[in-house]
Design a protein around this motif. Structure first.
Motif, mmCIF file in Angstrom:
data_model
loop_
_atom_site.group_PDB
_atom_site.id
_atom_site.type_symbol
_atom_site.label_atom_id
_atom_site.label_comp_id
_atom_site.label_asym_id
_atom_site.label_seq_id
_atom_site.Cartn_x
_atom_site.Cartn_y
_atom_site.Cartn_z
ATOM 1 N N LEU A 167 0.912 -1.296 -0.165
ATOM 2 C CA LEU A 167 -0.056 -0.135 -0.040
ATOM 3 C C LEU A 167 0.866 1.343 0.009
ATOM 4 O O LEU A 167 0.531 2.210 -0.776
ATOM 5 C CB LEU A 167 -0.929 -0.166 1.101
ATOM 6 N N ALA A 168 1.894 1.292 0.796
ATOM 7 C CA ALA A 168 2.818 2.491 0.884
ATOM 8 C C ALA A 168 3.527 2.835 -0.625
ATOM 9 O O ALA A 168 3.605 3.831 -0.654
ATOM 10 C CB ALA A 168 3.785 2.209 1.859
ATOM 11 N N ASP A 169 3.944 1.627 -1.118
ATOM 12 C CA ASP A 169 4.573 1.841 -2.454
ATOM 13 C C ASP A 169 3.518 2.347 -3.456
ATOM 14 O O ASP A 169 3.990 3.339 -4.141
ATOM 15 C CB ASP A 169 5.142 0.475 -2.908
ATOM 16 N N ASP A 170 2.299 1.842 -3.611
ATOM 17 C CA ASP A 170 1.247 2.197 -4.426
ATOM 18 C C ASP A 170 0.742 3.736 -4.406
ATOM 19 O O ASP A 170 0.457 4.346 -5.084
ATOM 20 C CB ASP A 170 0.153 1.270 -4.494
ATOM 21 N N ALA A 171 0.824 4.072 -2.786
ATOM 22 C CA ALA A 171 0.339 5.466 -2.524
ATOM 23 C C ALA A 171 1.418 6.483 -2.306
ATOM 24 O O ALA A 171 1.187 7.608 -1.936
ATOM 25 C CB ALA A 171 -0.691 5.351 -1.232
ATOM 26 N N GLY A 172 2.695 6.149 -2.459
ATOM 27 C CA GLY A 172 3.824 6.979 -2.331
ATOM 28 C C GLY A 172 3.817 7.295 -0.670
ATOM 29 O O GLY A 172 4.261 8.455 -0.249
ATOM 30 N N LEU A 173 3.633 6.527 0.233
ATOM 31 C CA LEU A 173 3.553 6.832 1.567
ATOM 32 C C LEU A 173 4.919 6.132 2.308
ATOM 33 O O LEU A 173 5.461 5.157 1.734
ATOM 34 C CB LEU A 173 2.235 6.277 2.209
ATOM 35 N N LYS A 174 5.290 6.627 3.386
ATOM 36 C CA LYS A 174 6.111 5.948 4.333
ATOM 37 C C LYS A 174 5.671 4.857 5.010
ATOM 38 O O LYS A 174 4.400 4.647 5.161
ATOM 39 C CB LYS A 174 6.689 7.070 5.166
ATOM 40 N N THR A 175 6.446 3.886 5.753
ATOM 41 C CA THR A 175 6.244 2.885 6.614
ATOM 42 C C THR A 175 6.783 3.063 8.045
ATOM 43 O O THR A 175 7.992 3.690 7.994
ATOM 44 C CB THR A 175 6.385 1.528 5.834
ATOM 45 N N ASP A 176 6.495 2.587 9.123
ATOM 46 C CA ASP A 176 6.766 2.615 10.418
ATOM 47 C C ASP A 176 5.958 1.600 10.996
ATOM 48 O O ASP A 176 4.888 1.147 10.558
ATOM 49 C CB ASP A 176 6.639 4.039 10.845
ATOM 50 N N VAL A 177 6.444 1.505 12.302
ATOM 51 C CA VAL A 177 6.012 0.249 13.139
ATOM 52 C C VAL A 177 5.146 0.956 14.042
ATOM 53 O O VAL A 177 5.412 1.920 14.831
ATOM 54 C CB VAL A 177 7.236 -0.423 13.887
ATOM 55 N N LEU A 178 3.745 0.553 14.299
ATOM 56 C CA LEU A 178 3.068 0.837 15.491
ATOM 57 C C LEU A 178 2.687 -0.631 16.006
ATOM 58 O O LEU A 178 1.997 -1.316 15.492
ATOM 59 C CB LEU A 178 1.748 1.626 14.986
ATOM 60 N N ASP A 179 3.184 -0.922 17.234
ATOM 61 C CA ASP A 179 3.288 -2.036 17.927
ATOM 62 C C ASP A 179 1.802 -2.282 18.530
ATOM 63 O O ASP A 179 1.673 -1.670 19.596
ATOM 64 C CB ASP A 179 4.399 -2.104 18.890
ATOM 65 N N PRO A 180 1.115 -3.396 18.481
ATOM 66 C CA PRO A 180 -0.190 -3.692 18.985
ATOM 67 C C PRO A 180 -0.043 -4.319 20.515
ATOM 68 O O PRO A 180 -0.742 -4.747 21.234
ATOM 69 C CB PRO A 180 -0.846 -4.452 18.091
ATOM 70 N N LEU A 181 1.328 -4.547 20.680
ATOM 71 C CA LEU A 181 1.871 -5.018 22.201
ATOM 72 C C LEU A 181 1.237 -6.359 22.415
ATOM 73 O O LEU A 181 0.888 -6.458 23.730
ATOM 74 C CB LEU A 181 1.410 -3.965 23.129
#
Length: 323
Positions: free
Chosen positions: A279-293
């Motif tokens: 999705l990030a590649d297709d939409a030109g977005l960054k990625t990062d971690v949001l941890d559900p713990l």
């Protein structure tokens, strides 16, 4: 953008009533034999429950988690060895509706002290749970939901306020089950609740003034956190992190990213990041971690619940353009 309409379930008004506690105590000879240690032996379903037991029990408890570090808790199947471990323990602490195999094993066990965290706070319908495992959905519909076709979101530990409510209930249960150490359990619970209150303040202050209020996640784990702090979670999949999104859903999210100024697609440590990165590649977005713990591993951005939640706050502030 979809508008969520939470549906609130009933709540147990007294923690001691909810956990069905008998007269078992950690210091009695019967208890020591059952747990095979001289401590109050607690079996926890997965990390957020184990963390509560450890923080509240401290030196008086021996905590064992049914979910191993790095294991995705939704996929857990209880083994014969773990069933025997349950029978040899003094208490079980779990969150009914998240892990059907755990619910079944604890329900069938002969334990007197069964602490269901789902009865210690209000669960809500965040609208994405229909993608969940059949077992979880069927159980939640039967036990909690008043609205056919939806289950209630179990990810309450990601809201520090709700997690504190659960902590209070667990503390009361430990006090009742092991009265010889009740004063310590009460003191430890109060200290934990205070820390969770401070964490809530950090999130409130850190997210009150942001450029955007919308964030994308790999799976729908952050509904309570979003609701608490005035944000909108848009998940690629539902509560089941292994489900595959439709092409239409991916296109919908690309449009929404442009409309709402979304910069980042969040993924997590225990499941594949492939869909989020697509999705990030297709939409030109960054990625990062949001941890559900759901578990702590060497990939976690923190050593415990508080460390990971601090990292989550920092990631959200960056992605949402906090001022």
């Amino acid at each position: 953008m979809n508008v969520r309409r939470p549906h609130i379930s009933g709540i147990a008004l007294a923690a001691v009533t909810a956990v069905g506690i008998g007269t078992l105590t950690a210091c009695s000879s019967d208890s020591a034999a059952a747990g095979n240690t001289d401590k109050f032996d607690v079996v926890a379903s997965f990390y957020p429950m184990a963390f509560l037991a450890e923080q509240i029990g401290k030196d008086h408890v021996k905590v064992t988690s049914l979910t191993e570090p790095g294991q995705e808790p939704h996929d857990l199947e209880i083994s014969a060895r773990q069933r025997a471990q349950l029978e040899d323990s003094d208490a079980a602490l779990y969150l009914k509706g998240l892990q059907p195999s755990v619910d079944e094993a604890i329900g069938q066990s002969g334990l007197d002290t069964k602490i269901d965290a789902a009865t210690l706070t209000e669960l809500e319908d965040h609208g994405d749970v229909e993608h969940d495992h059949e077992g979880e959905e069927a159980h939640a519909e039967e036990s909690h939901s008043e609205e056919e076709g939806h289950a209630l979101d179990p990810h309450v530990w990601l809201d520090p306020v709700k997690y504190a409510e659960i902590a209070k209930g667990v503390g009361a249960a430990f006090e009742k089950a092991d009265p010889d150490h009740a004063a310590d359990y009460k003191k430890n619970t109060e200290a934990l609740v205070k820390r969770l209150g401070a964490l809530n303040t950090e999130f409130t202050d850190g997210l009150k003034d942001t450029r955007s209020k919308v964030f994308f996640t790999n799976h729908s784990a952050f509904g309570y956190l979003a609701e608490r702090y005035g944000l909108t979670q848009e998940a690629i999949t539902g509560v089941d992190p292994d489900s595959e999104p439709s092409p239409a859903r991916m296109k919908e999210l690309q449009k929404e990213a442009r409309a709402d100024g979304v910069t980042t697609v969040f993924y997590e440590t225990l499941v594949s990041d492939k869909t989020a990165k697509t999705l990030a590649d297709d939409a030109g977005l960054k990625t990062d971690v949001l941890d559900p713990l759901e578990g702590i591993t060497d990939k976690s951005k923190g050593d415990d619940y508080f460390g990971v939640m601090e990292a989550n706050l920092a990631a959200l502030k960056t992605a949402l353009g906090a001022k």
